[in-house]
Write a protein that holds these residues in place. Structure first.
Motif, PDB file in Angstrom:
ATOM      1  N   GLY A 379       0.809  -1.217   0.000  1.00  0.00           N
ATOM      2  CA  GLY A 379       0.000   0.000   0.000  1.00  0.00           C
ATOM      3  C   GLY A 379       0.834   1.255   0.000  1.00  0.00           C
ATOM      4  O   GLY A 379       0.385   2.310   0.459  1.00  0.00           O
ATOM      5  N   ALA A 380       2.061   1.168  -0.533  1.00  0.00           N
ATOM      6  CA  ALA A 380       3.019   2.265  -0.439  1.00  0.00           C
ATOM      7  C   ALA A 380       3.259   2.972  -1.763  1.00  0.00           C
ATOM      8  O   ALA A 380       4.239   3.710  -1.901  1.00  0.00           O
ATOM      9  N   MET A 381       2.387   2.770  -2.760  1.00  0.00           N
ATOM     10  CA  MET A 381       2.547   3.442  -4.041  1.00  0.00           C
ATOM     11  C   MET A 381       1.234   4.086  -4.468  1.00  0.00           C
ATOM     12  O   MET A 381       0.145   3.550  -4.224  1.00  0.00           O
ATOM     13  N   TYR A 382       1.352   5.268  -5.120  1.00  0.00           N
ATOM     14  CA  TYR A 382       0.195   6.044  -5.549  1.00  0.00           C
ATOM     15  C   TYR A 382       0.373   6.428  -7.016  1.00  0.00           C
ATOM     16  O   TYR A 382       1.492   6.660  -7.478  1.00  0.00           O
ATOM     17  N   GLY A 383      -0.739   6.484  -7.729  1.00  0.00           N
ATOM     18  CA  GLY A 383      -0.676   6.788  -9.156  1.00  0.00           C
ATOM     19  C   GLY A 383      -1.500   8.007  -9.513  1.00  0.00           C
ATOM     20  O   GLY A 383      -2.514   8.312  -8.870  1.00  0.00           O
ATOM     21  N   ALA A 384      -1.061   8.729 -10.557  1.00  0.00           N
ATOM     22  CA  ALA A 384      -1.809   9.852 -11.117  1.00  0.00           C
ATOM     23  C   ALA A 384      -2.468   9.399 -12.409  1.00  0.00           C
ATOM     24  O   ALA A 384      -1.854   8.683 -13.217  1.00  0.00           O
ATOM     25  N   PHE A 385      -3.707   9.845 -12.630  1.00  0.00           N
ATOM     26  CA  PHE A 385      -4.491   9.422 -13.790  1.00  0.00           C
ATOM     27  C   PHE A 385      -5.084  10.648 -14.489  1.00  0.00           C
ATOM     28  O   PHE A 385      -5.378  11.667 -13.858  1.00  0.00           O
ATOM     29  N   LEU A 386      -5.238  10.530 -15.785  1.00  0.00           N
ATOM     30  CA  LEU A 386      -5.929  11.534 -16.595  1.00  0.00           C
ATOM     31  C   LEU A 386      -7.020  10.819 -17.368  1.00  0.00           C
ATOM     32  O   LEU A 386      -6.727   9.944 -18.203  1.00  0.00           O
ATOM     33  N   GLU A 387      -8.259  11.140 -17.039  1.00  0.00           N
ATOM     34  CA  GLU A 387      -9.415  10.512 -17.673  1.00  0.00           C
ATOM     35  C   GLU A 387      -9.315   8.986 -17.630  1.00  0.00           C
ATOM     36  O   GLU A 387      -9.572   8.284 -18.610  1.00  0.00           O
ATOM     37  N   GLY A 388      -8.885   8.476 -16.481  1.00  0.00           N
ATOM     38  CA  GLY A 388      -8.797   7.044 -16.276  1.00  0.00           C
ATOM     39  C   GLY A 388      -7.520   6.391 -16.732  1.00  0.00           C
ATOM     40  O   GLY A 388      -7.292   5.212 -16.452  1.00  0.00           O
ATOM     41  N   ARG A 389      -6.644   7.135 -17.412  1.00  0.00           N
ATOM     42  CA  ARG A 389      -5.375   6.575 -17.897  1.00  0.00           C
ATOM     43  C   ARG A 389      -4.244   6.976 -16.964  1.00  0.00           C
ATOM     44  O   ARG A 389      -4.085   8.148 -16.649  1.00  0.00           O
ATOM     45  N   GLN A 390      -3.457   5.974 -16.512  1.00  0.00           N
ATOM     46  CA  GLN A 390      -2.357   6.288 -15.613  1.00  0.00           C
ATOM     47  C   GLN A 390      -1.235   6.981 -16.359  1.00  0.00           C
ATOM     48  O   GLN A 390      -0.850   6.567 -17.465  1.00  0.00           O
ATOM     49  N   VAL A 391      -0.690   8.055 -15.734  1.00  0.00           N
ATOM     50  CA  VAL A 391       0.380   8.828 -16.380  1.00  0.00           C
ATOM     51  C   VAL A 391       1.603   8.989 -15.482  1.00  0.00           C
ATOM     52  O   VAL A 391       2.612   9.562 -15.918  1.00  0.00           O
ATOM     53  N   GLY A 392       1.550   8.498 -14.248  1.00  0.00           N
ATOM     54  CA  GLY A 392       2.705   8.635 -13.357  1.00  0.00           C
ATOM     55  C   GLY A 392       2.465   7.937 -12.036  1.00  0.00           C
ATOM     56  O   GLY A 392       1.389   7.398 -11.775  1.00  0.00           O
ATOM     57  N   PHE A 393       3.493   7.947 -11.185  1.00  0.00           N
ATOM     58  CA  PHE A 393       3.383   7.287  -9.881  1.00  0.00           C
ATOM     59  C   PHE A 393       4.451   7.821  -8.935  1.00  0.00           C
ATOM     60  O   PHE A 393       5.416   8.490  -9.350  1.00  0.00           O
ATOM     61  N   VAL A 394       4.274   7.531  -7.668  1.00  0.00           N
ATOM     62  CA  VAL A 394       5.233   7.860  -6.611  1.00  0.00           C
ATOM     63  C   VAL A 394       5.082   6.794  -5.541  1.00  0.00           C
ATOM     64  O   VAL A 394       4.060   6.092  -5.491  1.00  0.00           O
ATOM     65  N   GLY A 395       6.089   6.653  -4.670  1.00  0.00           N
ATOM     66  CA  GLY A 395       5.995   5.635  -3.636  1.00  0.00           C
ATOM     67  C   GLY A 395       6.865   5.932  -2.441  1.00  0.00           C
ATOM     68  O   GLY A 395       7.582   6.938  -2.397  1.00  0.00           O
ATOM     69  N   THR A 396       6.769   5.048  -1.480  1.00  0.00           N
ATOM     70  CA  THR A 396       7.627   5.092  -0.304  1.00  0.00           C
ATOM     71  C   THR A 396       8.496   3.845  -0.309  1.00  0.00           C
ATOM     72  O   THR A 396       7.980   2.726  -0.430  1.00  0.00           O
ATOM     73  N   HIS A 397       9.805   4.040  -0.198  1.00  0.00           N
ATOM     74  CA  HIS A 397      10.730   2.904  -0.197  1.00  0.00           C
ATOM     75  C   HIS A 397      10.604   2.114   1.104  1.00  0.00           C
ATOM     76  O   HIS A 397      10.085   2.597   2.106  1.00  0.00           O
ATOM     77  N   GLU A 398      11.124   0.893   1.100  1.00  0.00           N
ATOM     78  CA  GLU A 398      10.969   0.000   2.233  1.00  0.00           C
ATOM     79  C   GLU A 398      11.618   0.529   3.505  1.00  0.00           C
ATOM     80  O   GLU A 398      11.149   0.240   4.612  1.00  0.00           O
ATOM     81  N   GLU A 399      12.670   1.330   3.398  1.00  0.00           N
ATOM     82  CA  GLU A 399      13.297   1.888   4.598  1.00  0.00           C
ATOM     83  C   GLU A 399      12.603   3.146   5.075  1.00  0.00           C
ATOM     84  O   GLU A 399      12.897   3.655   6.169  1.00  0.00           O
ATOM     85  N   GLY A 400      11.649   3.695   4.278  1.00  0.00           N
ATOM     86  CA  GLY A 400      10.848   4.823   4.740  1.00  0.00           C
ATOM     87  C   GLY A 400      10.969   6.096   3.946  1.00  0.00           C
ATOM     88  O   GLY A 400      10.263   7.072   4.221  1.00  0.00           O
ATOM     89  N   ALA A 401      11.868   6.156   2.947  1.00  0.00           N
ATOM     90  CA  ALA A 401      12.085   7.382   2.186  1.00  0.00           C
ATOM     91  C   ALA A 401      11.090   7.489   1.032  1.00  0.00           C
ATOM     92  O   ALA A 401      10.710   6.489   0.425  1.00  0.00           O
ATOM     93  N   LEU A 402      10.692   8.719   0.715  1.00  0.00           N
ATOM     94  CA  LEU A 402       9.914   8.978  -0.485  1.00  0.00           C
ATOM     95  C   LEU A 402      10.765   8.703  -1.715  1.00  0.00           C
ATOM     96  O   LEU A 402      11.983   8.908  -1.690  1.00  0.00           O
ATOM     97  N   GLY A 403      10.132   8.271  -2.799  1.00  0.00           N
ATOM     98  CA  GLY A 403      10.909   8.030  -4.012  1.00  0.00           C
ATOM     99  C   GLY A 403      10.052   7.493  -5.139  1.00  0.00           C
ATOM    100  O   GLY A 403       8.824   7.520  -5.090  1.00  0.00           O
ATOM    101  N   MET A 404      10.732   7.002  -6.175  1.00  0.00           N
ATOM    102  CA  MET A 404      10.105   6.374  -7.340  1.00  0.00           C
ATOM    103  C   MET A 404       9.173   7.335  -8.079  1.00  0.00           C
ATOM    104  O   MET A 404       8.230   6.907  -8.747  1.00  0.00           O
TER     105      MET A 404
END
Length: 473
Positions: A379-404
């Protein structure tokens, strides 16, 4: 998918006990598998006998080596698989041990009966001897089920709520706070007013204080460990920007303290996160650096350091430099504005998209694709969508840092990347975390984005080092 193999004389007992539970439902969803193997199927005795009298005499019977050994080989194919023998003579089972076992992709549980199992086969196949308490059971099946339940619920996606495992007893060495449900008044006892206030900050403070009081009175051993981490976190806070990664690892209950050396205002420190086999350290000089390098657990995969001499020392010991990074942190408590509205937590349906852009896309364990799978299931990744189509993502690494953080080229310049990171920051703030991340040195565009969002930059730069396997070329 994590595989649990249970070598037992009573496979139906294990499966009937686990199948109706959360663990059984997780198996149905393909998050783990339960394979109960009947040791009797591998005996050479025509009557199905698996036990005999022990040499030297004594009460009771002993399980023979041959059927246990053949059952183990049938499951593992001779591969080196971590094998746990359930015995009152073993090391006491703890939550930390459960976290360690949860990292394995495959586990074998060996359940004894009668007076135990022939020592010779134990020497050949067992890697861990574990006890669930100072008492004796008629067999190892109940103990194995207890362990599988405790381990299985830590596997990403099993609980279905990423916060559940982080709010329970033993998290960060504190027992869980008392909880209440309706009605507000029952047999003359009322729910504490603070829980009815709707003020999440006051509720969180009350729960933390209750956890502290309960741990101090019921488990002073745990409370002493908690206090040690609190004192260390306070010391690290004097240089918060440079130490936020270690402070967060301690406050989130992820890190074990392996080594400390205090000299005035300076601190040498080695932390180790057993859940993801990552070490974080800061050294005072070559002497303390050598000492900490010697203390690195053998299964350490990656190390984060801030001294060039430690980078070079670890490179001599088989760690390759993965990259040099600036450390950024967000110290405000206010949520950030999220201007792009189509952002949500990702599910495994989104795995092909993310793995296609992040790394090789392979689904195998230890690959970028395997890592993406684990992060999505956590549950550590989030996606951005435009009209239902995914265009990007971001996440939290296993040690706790933001990334990806990633946005497809045609959709950049629209503030989607800033919204993705703001969204992830806000989720971390909701959990009481201080958001931080690492930006590759020279990535000016990413640094500018962090600064626009209100992140501060540490004075030090950091190196991630990755252990080089013997067969790497």
């Amino acid at each position: 998918m994590t595989k649990f193999h249970i070598l037992t004389l009573f496979p139906e007992m294990v499966l009937q006990g686990l199948s109706p539970s959360i663990i059984g439902r997780a198996a149905e969803r393909g998050l783990l598998s339960l394979n109960a193997v009947d040791i009797r199927d591998y005996t050479l005795d025509r009557h199905g006998k698996v036990d005999d009298y022990p040499y030297g005499g004594g009460a009771g019977m002993l399980m023979q080596a041959q059927p246990v050994y053949d059952a183990h080989r049938a499951v593992t194919g001779g591969r080196a698989v971590r094998t746990i023998y359930m015995t009152p003579q073993g090391a006491p089972f703890t939550q930390r041990m459960a976290q360690d076992f949860a990292r394995e992709e495959e586990l074998v549980f060996l359940c004894g009966h009668y007076e135990g199992i022939d020592e010779r086969v134990l020497e050949l196949v067992v890697t861990d001897q574990v006890s669930i308490g100072d008492y004796v059971l008629t067999g190892g099946e109940l103990a194995a089920m207890v362990m599988i339940d405790a381990i299985g619920r830590l596997i990403p996606g099993v609980l279905g709520n990423e916060e559940s495992a982080g709010e329970e007893s033993f998290f960060n060495d504190l027992l869980e706070y008392p909880q209440y449900s309706r009605p507000e008044q029952w047999q003359g006892m009322r729910v504490p007013e603070v829980l009815l206030s709707g003020n999440h900050r006051l509720v969180s403070a009350w729960r933390l204080e209750q956890s502290r009081q309960r741990t101090a009175s019921r488990r002073p051993d745990l409370y002493a460990r908690y206090q040690e981490k609190q004192r260390l976190t306070e010391r690290l806070s004097r240089q918060k920007r440079d130490n936020i990664h270690m402070m967060e690892s301690l406050s989130r209950g992820q890190a074990d303290i392996i080594y400390t050396d205090f000299r005035g205002k300076d601190t040498a420190l080695l932390l180790y996160d057993r859940c993801c086999a990552i070490a974080m350290l800061t050294a005072l000089d070559g002497e303390t650096g050598e000492r900490m390098a010697d203390l690195l657990p053998g299964d350490t995969r990656m190390v984060l350091v801030s001294e060039a001499f430690m980078r070079d020392l670890l490179a001599e010991r088989g760690y390759a430099v993965f990259g040099e990074f600036s450390q950024m942190l967000y110290t405000r408590k206010e949520a950030l504005p999220v201007r792009h509205k189509e952002i949500r937590r990702l599910s495994m349906e989104d795995f092909p998209y993310v793995s296609g852009w992040y790394g090789s896309g392979s689904e195998g364990p230890g690959t970028e694709g395997g890592y993406v799978r684990e992060r999505i299931q956590a549950g550590a990744m989030y996606g951005a969508f435009l009209e239902g189509r995914q265009v990007g993502f971001v996440g939290t690494h296993e040690e706790g840092a933001l990334g990806m953080l990633f946005v497809e080229e045609p959709f950049r310049g629209r503030g989607i990347g800033a919204s993705l990171e703001a969204y992830a920051v806000n989720r971390m703030l909701e959990r009481g975390w201080t958001p931080y991340g690492h930006v590759a040195v020279g990535n000016a565009a990413s640094e500018r984005l962090q600064e626009r969002l209100g992140f501060y930059k540490a004075e030090k730069t950091f190196w991630w080092l990755e252990k080089v396997l013997a067969n790497d070329t």
